[in-house]
Design an enzyme around this catalytic site. Structure first.
Site, mmCIF file in Angstrom:
data_model
loop_
_atom_site.group_PDB
_atom_site.id
_atom_site.type_symbol
_atom_site.label_atom_id
_atom_site.label_comp_id
_atom_site.label_asym_id
_atom_site.label_seq_id
_atom_site.Cartn_x
_atom_site.Cartn_y
_atom_site.Cartn_z
ATOM 1 N N ASP A 37 0.934 -1.281 -0.153
ATOM 2 C CA ASP A 37 0.267 0.184 -0.412
ATOM 3 C C ASP A 37 0.744 1.222 0.167
ATOM 4 O O ASP A 37 2.243 1.110 0.333
ATOM 5 C CB ASP A 37 -0.714 -0.100 1.472
ATOM 6 C CG ASP A 37 -2.328 0.707 0.774
ATOM 7 O OD1 ASP A 37 -2.449 2.440 0.313
ATOM 8 O OD2 ASP A 37 -3.202 -0.064 0.847
ATOM 9 N N ILE A 38 0.170 2.216 -0.573
ATOM 10 C CA ILE A 38 0.795 3.476 -0.064
ATOM 11 C C ILE A 38 0.527 3.895 1.129
ATOM 12 O O ILE A 38 1.792 4.426 1.431
ATOM 13 C CB ILE A 38 0.373 4.415 -1.313
ATOM 14 C CG1 ILE A 38 -1.227 5.023 -1.631
ATOM 15 C CG2 ILE A 38 1.110 4.473 -2.539
ATOM 16 C CD1 ILE A 38 -0.989 6.142 -2.145
ATOM 17 N N GLY A 75 -5.984 -2.423 -4.569
ATOM 18 C CA GLY A 75 -5.328 -1.153 -4.510
ATOM 19 C C GLY A 75 -5.962 -0.205 -5.348
ATOM 20 O O GLY A 75 -6.841 -0.625 -6.052
ATOM 21 N N GLY A 76 -5.794 1.272 -4.961
ATOM 22 C CA GLY A 76 -6.299 1.671 -6.347
ATOM 23 C C GLY A 76 -7.619 2.538 -5.290
ATOM 24 O O GLY A 76 -8.465 3.049 -4.403
ATOM 25 N N HIS A 116 -20.025 -0.987 -10.155
ATOM 26 C CA HIS A 116 -20.616 -0.136 -10.398
ATOM 27 C C HIS A 116 -19.775 -0.043 -12.305
ATOM 28 O O HIS A 116 -20.147 0.610 -12.793
ATOM 29 C CB HIS A 116 -19.703 1.395 -9.802
ATOM 30 C CG HIS A 116 -20.345 2.072 -9.167
ATOM 31 N ND1 HIS A 116 -21.567 2.312 -8.461
ATOM 32 C CD2 HIS A 116 -20.331 1.566 -7.204
ATOM 33 C CE1 HIS A 116 -21.930 2.637 -7.340
ATOM 34 N NE2 HIS A 116 -20.801 2.098 -6.563
ATOM 35 N N TYR A 139 -15.004 5.806 -12.312
ATOM 36 C CA TYR A 139 -14.487 4.759 -11.554
ATOM 37 C C TYR A 139 -15.334 3.722 -12.420
ATOM 38 O O TYR A 139 -14.716 2.073 -12.152
ATOM 39 C CB TYR A 139 -15.053 4.931 -10.223
ATOM 40 C CG TYR A 139 -15.685 3.694 -9.008
ATOM 41 C CD1 TYR A 139 -13.938 4.120 -8.328
ATOM 42 C CD2 TYR A 139 -16.160 3.671 -8.603
ATOM 43 C CE1 TYR A 139 -14.131 2.148 -7.752
ATOM 44 C CE2 TYR A 139 -16.402 2.182 -8.437
ATOM 45 C CZ TYR A 139 -14.781 2.002 -7.196
ATOM 46 O OH TYR A 139 -15.028 0.798 -6.124
ATOM 47 N N LYS A 143 -13.590 -0.257 -14.029
ATOM 48 C CA LYS A 143 -13.190 -1.270 -13.540
ATOM 49 C C LYS A 143 -13.739 -2.075 -14.452
ATOM 50 O O LYS A 143 -13.312 -3.435 -15.008
ATOM 51 C CB LYS A 143 -14.640 -1.314 -12.315
ATOM 52 C CG LYS A 143 -14.501 -0.717 -10.843
ATOM 53 C CD LYS A 143 -13.209 -1.751 -10.514
ATOM 54 C CE LYS A 143 -12.725 -0.768 -9.813
ATOM 55 N NZ LYS A 143 -10.966 -1.110 -8.264
ATOM 56 N N SER A 168 -21.868 -3.587 -1.893
ATOM 57 C CA SER A 168 -21.235 -2.451 -0.824
ATOM 58 C C SER A 168 -20.480 -3.278 0.306
ATOM 59 O O SER A 168 -21.433 -4.437 0.900
ATOM 60 C CB SER A 168 -22.963 -1.854 -0.471
ATOM 61 O OG SER A 168 -23.745 -1.788 -1.295
ATOM 62 N N ARG A 177 -31.050 -0.173 -0.836
ATOM 63 C CA ARG A 177 -30.067 -0.065 -1.844
ATOM 64 C C ARG A 177 -29.671 -1.861 -0.490
ATOM 65 O O ARG A 177 -28.574 -2.602 -1.217
ATOM 66 C CB ARG A 177 -29.089 0.685 -2.315
ATOM 67 C CG ARG A 177 -28.715 0.459 -2.573
ATOM 68 C CD ARG A 177 -28.231 1.105 -4.368
ATOM 69 N NE ARG A 177 -26.697 0.306 -5.062
ATOM 70 C CZ ARG A 177 -25.554 0.788 -4.692
ATOM 71 N NH1 ARG A 177 -25.073 0.972 -3.210
ATOM 72 N NH2 ARG A 177 -24.499 0.274 -5.825
HETATM 73 C C1 15L Z 1 -17.732 0.956 -4.886
HETATM 74 O O1 15L Z 1 -17.114 -0.147 -5.386
HETATM 75 C C2 15L Z 1 -17.194 1.307 -3.623
HETATM 76 O O2 15L Z 1 -16.006 0.922 -3.744
HETATM 77 C C3 15L Z 1 -17.977 1.386 -3.026
HETATM 78 O O3 15L Z 1 -17.346 3.331 -2.356
HETATM 79 C C4 15L Z 1 -19.547 1.623 -2.882
HETATM 80 O O4 15L Z 1 -20.068 2.757 -3.176
HETATM 81 C C5 15L Z 1 -20.388 0.814 -3.715
HETATM 82 O O5 15L Z 1 -19.444 0.633 -4.257
HETATM 83 C C6 15L Z 1 -21.433 0.666 -3.628
HETATM 84 O O6 15L Z 1 -21.845 0.320 -4.615
HETATM 85 O O7 15L Z 1 -22.445 0.347 -2.841
#
Ligand code: 15L
Length: 263
Positions: A37-38, A75-76, A116, A139, A143, A168, A177
């Site tokens: 990790d950083i 990471g990211g 996402h 983001y 992915k 989540s 949700r």
């Molecule tokens: C993700 O990919 C995020 O990293 C996280 O912060 C949440 O937003 C999650 O999805 C989600 O959809 O609840």
């Protein structure tokens, strides 16, 4: 009787929320960790190596990947950000992970994708893993790209790549949700252990949620991989309550709303 030798895994993002859970949970399933990790990762646990390094630096990753059996790339950036930052950290960083694995002869990469990647998909009872990419953010684009790069490294170089479209990940569901998207602390360890252990999976995408009664995603590819979640968000439904938001029509929830339009 001697116990089987542990297999060594490079874990990127080890200081993050999921990274910390994997540090606590993976060693008891037979994996020893080289954590990267950083950010500060605290003290090394028993059998752990810690490497302070940046996924945006290919040379750092090449050095960190030498001698491990697999890479788990957590990471990211974990949410929406400016395109330039997403490209540098998430897209280039993920390319570096696959490329370092290839050059080091490491044949298994587990990639933290996200719901996402398909966030603009309308909700259905059972969204398949091969639904078309519909990212809801830069983001999400990172992915989709990480999954596509994984597919390339499988087909061209023979790696095994398991992409986890994580929902989540939280200690418990907080909003309506999450009754569909929750991935519990225990199930995230079971999910990554299955992704590391499945024999010769090739290229696989699975949804990373718990066994949620209200889940919207096809869990069969996960079961075929050996992922058997034990938790169900429904057991927290009374605490969460009901409620609706206009963005709840789509898988990505609030990521699909106007506040995430940062272009
Ligand atoms: C993700 O990919 C995020 O990293 C996280 O912060 C949440 O937003 C999650 O999805 C989600 O959809 O609840």
């Amino acid at each position: 009787m001697t116990s089987p030798p542990t297999r060594r895994v490079l874990l990127t993002g080890a200081a993050g929320q999921i990274g910390r859970l994997l540090r606590a949970g993976l060693p008891s399933t037979g994996w020893s960790l080289r954590c990267l990790d950083i950010a500060d990762m605290g003290a090394a646990g028993e059998g752990e190596e810690l490497i302070r390094a940046d996924v945006t630096d290919l040379d750092d990753l090449l050095a960190a990947t030498e001698g491990v059996d697999a890479v788990v790339h957590m990471g990211g950036l974990a949410g929406e950000a400016a395109y330039e930052d997403i490209r540098r950290v998430n897209i280039d960083g993920t390319f570096h992970v696959y490329e370092a694995a290839r050059r080091a002869g490491v044949t298994r990469v587990v990639f933290a994708s996200s719901n996402h990647a398909v966030g603009f998909t309308p909700r259905a009872d059972c969204v398949p893993v091969d639904t078309r990419p519909r990212p809801d953010s830069f983001y999400g684009v990172s992915k989709v790209t990480g999954e596509a790069l994984g597919s390339l490294y499988v087909d061209r170089y023979g790696l095994d790549v398991v992409c986890l479209r994580i929902g989540s990940q939280l200690p418990r569901p907080l909003r309506p949700r999450h009754l569909s998207t929750w991935l519990s602390d225990g199930d995230v360890v079971r999910l990554v252990d299955a992704a590391l252990s499945a024999p010769s999976p090739g290229f696989v995408v699975v949804y990373g949620i718990s066994a949620n009664t209200r889940g919207w995603w096809d869990m069969q590819p996960g079961r075929a991989l050996g992922y058997h979640p034990l938790d169900d968000a429904e057991s927290h439904a009374d605490d969460v309550g009901e409620g609706a938001d206009p963005t709840d029509e789509l898988l990505g929830g609030e990521f699909t709303g106007p506040e995430y339009d940062i272009a």
